[in-house]
Design a protein around this motif. Structure first.
Motif, PDB file in Angstrom:
ATOM      1  N   LEU A 104       0.961  -1.111  -0.066  1.00 62.62           N
ATOM      2  CA  LEU A 104       0.087  -0.063  -0.219  1.00 62.62           C
ATOM      3  C   LEU A 104       0.848   1.353  -0.045  1.00 62.62           C
ATOM      4  O   LEU A 104       1.687   1.255   0.745  1.00 62.62           O
ATOM      5  CB  LEU A 104      -0.894  -0.119   1.185  1.00 62.62           C
ATOM      6  N   HIS A 105       0.368   2.158  -1.131  1.00 64.49           N
ATOM      7  CA  HIS A 105       1.118   3.528  -0.886  1.00 64.49           C
ATOM      8  C   HIS A 105       0.353   4.394   0.044  1.00 64.49           C
ATOM      9  O   HIS A 105      -0.979   4.611  -0.394  1.00 64.49           O
ATOM     10  CB  HIS A 105       1.222   4.035  -2.416  1.00 64.49           C
ATOM     11  N   ARG A 106       0.914   5.035   1.188  1.00 71.55           N
ATOM     12  CA  ARG A 106       0.344   5.367   2.201  1.00 71.55           C
ATOM     13  C   ARG A 106      -0.575   6.713   1.668  1.00 71.55           C
ATOM     14  O   ARG A 106      -1.541   6.920   1.947  1.00 71.55           O
ATOM     15  CB  ARG A 106       1.126   5.929   3.300  1.00 71.55           C
ATOM     16  N   SER A 107       0.333   7.523   0.938  1.00 74.43           N
ATOM     17  CA  SER A 107      -0.565   8.784   0.460  1.00 74.43           C
ATOM     18  C   SER A 107      -1.453   8.619  -0.795  1.00 74.43           C
ATOM     19  O   SER A 107      -2.410   9.456  -0.474  1.00 74.43           O
ATOM     20  CB  SER A 107       0.613   9.836   0.126  1.00 74.43           C
ATOM     21  N   LEU A 108      -1.168   7.807  -1.512  1.00 77.46           N
ATOM     22  CA  LEU A 108      -1.959   7.710  -2.413  1.00 77.46           C
ATOM     23  C   LEU A 108      -3.184   6.826  -2.091  1.00 77.46           C
ATOM     24  O   LEU A 108      -4.294   6.944  -2.766  1.00 77.46           O
ATOM     25  CB  LEU A 108      -1.367   7.059  -3.823  1.00 77.46           C
ATOM     26  N   LYS A 109      -2.863   6.109  -1.230  1.00 75.55           N
ATOM     27  CA  LYS A 109      -4.095   5.073  -0.455  1.00 75.55           C
ATOM     28  C   LYS A 109      -4.339   4.173  -1.706  1.00 75.55           C
ATOM     29  O   LYS A 109      -5.682   3.727  -1.954  1.00 75.55           O
ATOM     30  CB  LYS A 109      -5.259   5.905  -0.037  1.00 75.55           C
ATOM     31  N   LYS A 110      -3.285   3.770  -2.427  1.00 72.31           N
ATOM     32  CA  LYS A 110      -3.565   2.719  -3.332  1.00 72.31           C
ATOM     33  C   LYS A 110      -2.574   1.488  -3.399  1.00 72.31           C
ATOM     34  O   LYS A 110      -1.440   1.905  -2.869  1.00 72.31           O
ATOM     35  CB  LYS A 110      -3.496   3.399  -4.862  1.00 72.31           C
ATOM     36  N   CYS A 111      -2.733   0.446  -4.060  1.00 75.49           N
ATOM     37  CA  CYS A 111      -1.932  -0.671  -3.784  1.00 75.49           C
ATOM     38  C   CYS A 111      -1.151  -0.862  -5.279  1.00 75.49           C
ATOM     39  O   CYS A 111      -1.555  -0.488  -6.513  1.00 75.49           O
ATOM     40  CB  CYS A 111      -2.719  -1.823  -3.627  1.00 75.49           C
ATOM     41  N   MET A 112      -0.188  -1.445  -5.027  1.00 81.92           N
ATOM     42  CA  MET A 112       0.787  -1.760  -6.023  1.00 81.92           C
ATOM     43  C   MET A 112       0.010  -2.911  -7.153  1.00 81.92           C
ATOM     44  O   MET A 112      -0.275  -3.883  -6.217  1.00 81.92           O
ATOM     45  CB  MET A 112       2.252  -2.165  -5.967  1.00 81.92           C
ATOM     46  N   ALA A 113      -0.278  -2.727  -8.184  1.00 81.65           N
ATOM     47  CA  ALA A 113      -0.981  -3.651  -8.964  1.00 81.65           C
ATOM     48  C   ALA A 113      -0.074  -4.088 -10.254  1.00 81.65           C
ATOM     49  O   ALA A 113       0.586  -3.066 -10.738  1.00 81.65           O
ATOM     50  CB  ALA A 113      -2.402  -3.214  -9.332  1.00 81.65           C
ATOM     51  N   LEU A 114      -0.575  -5.209 -11.003  1.00 78.80           N
ATOM     52  CA  LEU A 114      -0.007  -5.764 -12.174  1.00 78.80           C
ATOM     53  C   LEU A 114      -1.339  -5.635 -12.970  1.00 78.80           C
ATOM     54  O   LEU A 114      -2.343  -6.315 -12.645  1.00 78.80           O
ATOM     55  CB  LEU A 114       0.699  -6.903 -12.077  1.00 78.80           C
ATOM     56  N   HIS A 115      -1.204  -5.102 -14.157  1.00 82.41           N
ATOM     57  CA  HIS A 115      -2.337  -5.301 -15.270  1.00 82.41           C
ATOM     58  C   HIS A 115      -2.669  -6.651 -15.882  1.00 82.41           C
ATOM     59  O   HIS A 115      -1.325  -7.062 -16.445  1.00 82.41           O
ATOM     60  CB  HIS A 115      -2.244  -4.200 -16.358  1.00 82.41           C
ATOM     61  N   PRO A 116      -3.486  -7.366 -15.799  1.00 82.10           N
ATOM     62  CA  PRO A 116      -3.701  -8.545 -16.030  1.00 82.10           C
ATOM     63  C   PRO A 116      -3.427  -8.906 -17.838  1.00 82.10           C
ATOM     64  O   PRO A 116      -3.081 -10.156 -17.849  1.00 82.10           O
ATOM     65  CB  PRO A 116      -4.865  -9.183 -15.919  1.00 82.10           C
ATOM     66  N   THR A 117      -3.741  -8.067 -18.478  1.00 80.70           N
ATOM     67  CA  THR A 117      -3.190  -8.340 -19.934  1.00 80.70           C
ATOM     68  C   THR A 117      -1.914  -7.665 -20.411  1.00 80.70           C
ATOM     69  O   THR A 117      -1.379  -8.477 -21.027  1.00 80.70           O
ATOM     70  CB  THR A 117      -4.526  -7.644 -20.827  1.00 80.70           C
ATOM     71  N   ASN A 118      -1.585  -6.598 -19.999  1.00 83.98           N
ATOM     72  CA  ASN A 118      -0.566  -6.091 -20.549  1.00 83.98           C
ATOM     73  C   ASN A 118       0.848  -6.249 -19.719  1.00 83.98           C
ATOM     74  O   ASN A 118       1.890  -5.890 -19.841  1.00 83.98           O
ATOM     75  CB  ASN A 118      -0.444  -4.612 -21.191  1.00 83.98           C
ATOM     76  N   LEU A 119       0.413  -6.717 -18.340  1.00 86.25           N
ATOM     77  CA  LEU A 119       1.572  -6.895 -17.434  1.00 86.25           C
ATOM     78  C   LEU A 119       2.167  -5.573 -16.956  1.00 86.25           C
ATOM     79  O   LEU A 119       3.460  -5.623 -16.482  1.00 86.25           O
ATOM     80  CB  LEU A 119       2.488  -8.071 -17.651  1.00 86.25           C
ATOM     81  N   GLN A 120       1.686  -4.474 -17.070  1.00 84.84           N
ATOM     82  CA  GLN A 120       2.344  -3.208 -16.530  1.00 84.84           C
ATOM     83  C   GLN A 120       1.700  -3.050 -15.116  1.00 84.84           C
ATOM     84  O   GLN A 120       0.883  -3.396 -15.016  1.00 84.84           O
ATOM     85  CB  GLN A 120       1.529  -1.949 -17.495  1.00 84.84           C
ATOM     86  N   LEU A 121       2.977  -2.263 -14.609  1.00 86.83           N
ATOM     87  CA  LEU A 121       2.664  -2.156 -13.198  1.00 86.83           C
ATOM     88  C   LEU A 121       1.905  -0.569 -12.797  1.00 86.83           C
ATOM     89  O   LEU A 121       2.172   0.401 -13.704  1.00 86.83           O
ATOM     90  CB  LEU A 121       4.146  -1.775 -12.284  1.00 86.83           C
ATOM     91  N   TYR A 122       1.210  -0.795 -12.099  1.00 87.27           N
ATOM     92  CA  TYR A 122       0.385   0.431 -11.849  1.00 87.27           C
ATOM     93  C   TYR A 122      -0.250   0.573 -10.102  1.00 87.27           C
ATOM     94  O   TYR A 122      -0.286  -0.203  -9.571  1.00 87.27           O
ATOM     95  CB  TYR A 122      -0.926   0.789 -12.881  1.00 87.27           C
TER      96      TYR A 122
END
Length: 144
Positions: A104-122
Motif C-alpha cells: 500500500l502506498h500511504r499517500s495515494l491510498k492505493k496498492c501496487m498492482a499488475l495489469h492482467p493483460t499487458n503486465l504493466q505496473l500501476y
C-alpha cells in the motif's frame, strides 16, 4: 568531525532495519519486480525471477522505503517508477500487509498492482481478492 562534517547525519541519517530483502514476486504470475537495468527516472517492470539479485533485489525498510540498491520505488496515479531517493531521508510511503500481501502506498491510498493483460505496473484501489495486487518477498542468498 564536529567542525568538518557537522551535517553528515542530516544528509545521511542512519538506516532503519530492512523488514524484507530479496525478490518481490507477484502472486498472480510468480514473476519478479525488476528495475530492468534502467537508471531513474524509469518505469519498473516485471520479469522472470532469476535468483541472482541485482535488478531484482528489493528491500523494504521499517520506515516504508521500498528500493532497489540505492534507488527508491515510487508511485503516482498511473505507474510504478524507479526514482532517486530524496537526500537526507530514509523513509518512504510503502506499507506491506503480510496477511493480504498488499503493498500500500500511504499517500495515494492505493496498492501496487499488475495489469492482467499487458503486465504493466500501476497503482490501483486495493482489492483483497485480486491476485494481481498481491506480492510476496522471497529471501535470496548471495552466490559468492
Amino acid at each position: 568531525m564536529d567542525n568538518i562534517a557537522y551535517d553528515v547525519y542530516d544528509k545521511f541519517p542512519a538506516l532503519p532495519a530492512n523488514l524484507h530483502w530479496g525478490e518481490l514476486r507477484s502472486v498472480a504470475t510468480d514473476n519478479c519486480l525488476d528495475s530492468m537495468g534502467n537508471q531513474p527516472p524509469a518505469m519498473m517492470g516485471l520479469s522472470h525471477c532469476h535468483g541472482g539479485g541485482n535488478n531484482q533485489l528489493i528491500r523494504l525498510n521499517a520506515a516504508g522505503q521500498l528500493g532497489v540498491g540505492e534507488r527508491c520505488v515510487e508511485a503516482d496515479r498511473e505507474s510504478i517508477k524507479l526514482g532517486v531517493c530524496r537526500l537526507g531521508t530514509v523513509d518512504g510511503p510503502w506499507i506491506y500487509n503480510e496477511e493480504t500481501k498488499h503493498l500500500l502506498h500511504r499517500s495515494l491510498k492505493k496498492c501496487m498492482a499488475l495489469h492482467p493483460t499487458n503486465l504493466q505496473l500501476y497503482s490501483a484501489n486495493c482489492d483483497a481478492n485480486d491476485a494481481y495486487q498481491q506480492w510476496y518477498f522471497k529471501p535470496i542468498k548471495p552466490k559468492y
